[in-house]
Design an enzyme around this catalytic site. Structure first.
Site, PDB file in Angstrom:
ATOM      1  N   ALA A 142      99.410 132.858 -26.585  1.00  0.00           N
ATOM      2  CA  ALA A 142      99.973 132.246 -27.787  1.00  0.00           C
ATOM      3  C   ALA A 142      98.800 131.570 -28.478  1.00  0.00           C
ATOM      4  O   ALA A 142      97.926 131.017 -27.815  1.00  0.00           O
ATOM      5  CB  ALA A 142     101.015 131.214 -27.402  1.00  0.00           C
ATOM      6  N   HIS A 167     105.182 127.981 -16.464  1.00  0.00           N
ATOM      7  CA  HIS A 167     104.317 129.042 -15.947  1.00  0.00           C
ATOM      8  C   HIS A 167     104.662 129.313 -14.494  1.00  0.00           C
ATOM      9  O   HIS A 167     104.491 128.454 -13.627  1.00  0.00           O
ATOM     10  CB  HIS A 167     102.845 128.644 -16.029  1.00  0.00           C
ATOM     11  CG  HIS A 167     102.267 128.763 -17.391  1.00  0.00           C
ATOM     12  ND1 HIS A 167     101.668 129.911 -17.842  1.00  0.00           N
ATOM     13  CD2 HIS A 167     102.211 127.896 -18.403  1.00  0.00           C
ATOM     14  CE1 HIS A 167     101.270 129.730 -19.082  1.00  0.00           C
ATOM     15  NE2 HIS A 167     101.579 128.513 -19.458  1.00  0.00           N
TER      16      HIS A 167
HETATM   17  N1  HPA Z   1      95.987 125.675 -31.078  1.00  0.00           N
HETATM   18  C1  HPA Z   1      95.566 125.952 -29.842  1.00  0.00           C
HETATM   19  N2  HPA Z   1      96.277 126.648 -28.969  1.00  0.00           N
HETATM   20  C2  HPA Z   1      97.478 127.087 -29.351  1.00  0.00           C
HETATM   21  C3  HPA Z   1      97.994 126.830 -30.635  1.00  0.00           C
HETATM   22  C4  HPA Z   1      97.199 126.074 -31.545  1.00  0.00           C
HETATM   23  O1  HPA Z   1      97.573 125.787 -32.694  1.00  0.00           O
HETATM   24  N3  HPA Z   1      99.219 127.417 -30.696  1.00  0.00           N
HETATM   25  C5  HPA Z   1      99.420 128.006 -29.502  1.00  0.00           C
HETATM   26  N4  HPA Z   1      98.388 127.818 -28.693  1.00  0.00           N
END
Ligand code: HPA
Length: 274
Positions: A114, A62
């Site tokens: 994500a 990051h």
């Molecule tokens: N869980 C929580 N946060 C995330 C995940 C997950 O499976 N994948 C990417 N960020």
């Protein structure tokens, strides 16, 4: 003056000393999207460390800076690297950059992240537009004395992600040829990924994707009356839903694999949201 507001005012003054730029739209970039900010027409960048009182991110990968510039002629401010609650900051610090971008003038906010898929119709690499969120897994960023300068004590949250913005996102996805999923995002604290039992709970609650950010930022922005859209990159199916274990490498790998498409989508959203 309220301590939190004082802190914001200090940060604002610190930024204003360096740049006089009024963004229309603010963007927060999640995993895999970090380098998007490098590809826009950049006016100026300000490292978080240069801003007095600003919380600084510690997660590998990051970058911590604001990028000011133009996307398709639209003045934007981009948070390249966000602050997560699991890093140990109080929630008021986690949403400070979001609030700061609002105070700089942004009226719209595009949130990206994500996330793990909870919905069996999804697969890794999909994009999901947030129709709503469940933020009961984290403390509210609005706890404490209300920042009256920003918004009301009891803000409405019936339309966190604006209908108009959703239309723009659907439209943009169609233009760039993405089969966009839609659903409810559940924010938990992390940093551990969920257990399979927690994943079943999140699904029973009505969630379609789970992650460790975004909803708190959306609450803080909505409090300020900012119009919001949110997009998750489904980097993996949540724990217990597919064979094997989860790791950050896999999340990063999927995010990187679809980042080109993700960037095209964001650009198109900015262009169409004007
Ligand atoms: N869980 C929580 N946060 C995330 C995940 C997950 O499976 N994948 C990417 N960020």
């Amino acid at each position: 003056m309220n301590v939190q507001y004082q802190k914001l005012a200090t940060c604002l003054e610190s930024v204003r000393k360096k740049i006089n730029f009024k963004p229309e739209t603010a963007l927060i970039l999640g995993s895999g999207l970090g380098d998007y900010a490098d590809e826009i027409q950049i006016e100026q960048t300000i490292a978080y460390t240069e801003i007095e009182g600003f919380p600084v991110s510690t997660v590998a990968g990051h970058k911590g800076r604001f990028v000011f510039g133009y996307i398709q002629g639209v003045p934007v401010v981009i948070m390249q690297g966000r602050v997560h609650y699991y890093e140990g900051y109080p929630m008021s610090d986690v949403v400070l950059p979001t609030r700061l971008m609002g105070m700089l003038g942004a009226k719209k906010l595009i949130l990206t992240n994500a996330a793990g898929g909870l919905n069996y119709e999804f697969q890794a690499g999909d994009f999901m537009m947030l129709t709503d969120h469940i933020a009961i897994g984290v403390p509210s960023p609005l706890i404490g004395s209300n920042l009256d300068e920003l918004g009301p004590r009891f803000p409405d949250m019936s339309q966190v992600y604006s209908e108009e913005f959703k239309k723009v996102v659907r439209d943009a996805a169609q233009t760039v040829g993405i089969s966009l999923k839609e659903g409810v995002y559940v924010q938990l604290t992390g940093p551990a990924y969920e257990t399979p039992a927690e994943v079943r709970l999140c699904r029973a609650l009505g969630g379609d994707a789970v992650g460790m950010s975004t909803a708190c930022e959306a609450i803080a922005a909505r409090h300020m009356g900012i119009e919001i859209c949110g997009i998750s990159c489904i980097t993996n199916m949540a724990a217990g839903m597919s064979k094997g274990t989860l790791n950050h490498g896999e999340v990063q790998e999927t995010a990187d694999r679809v980042s080109k498409q993700f960037k095209e989508l964001i650009t198109e959203i900015v262009r169409k949201s004007r």
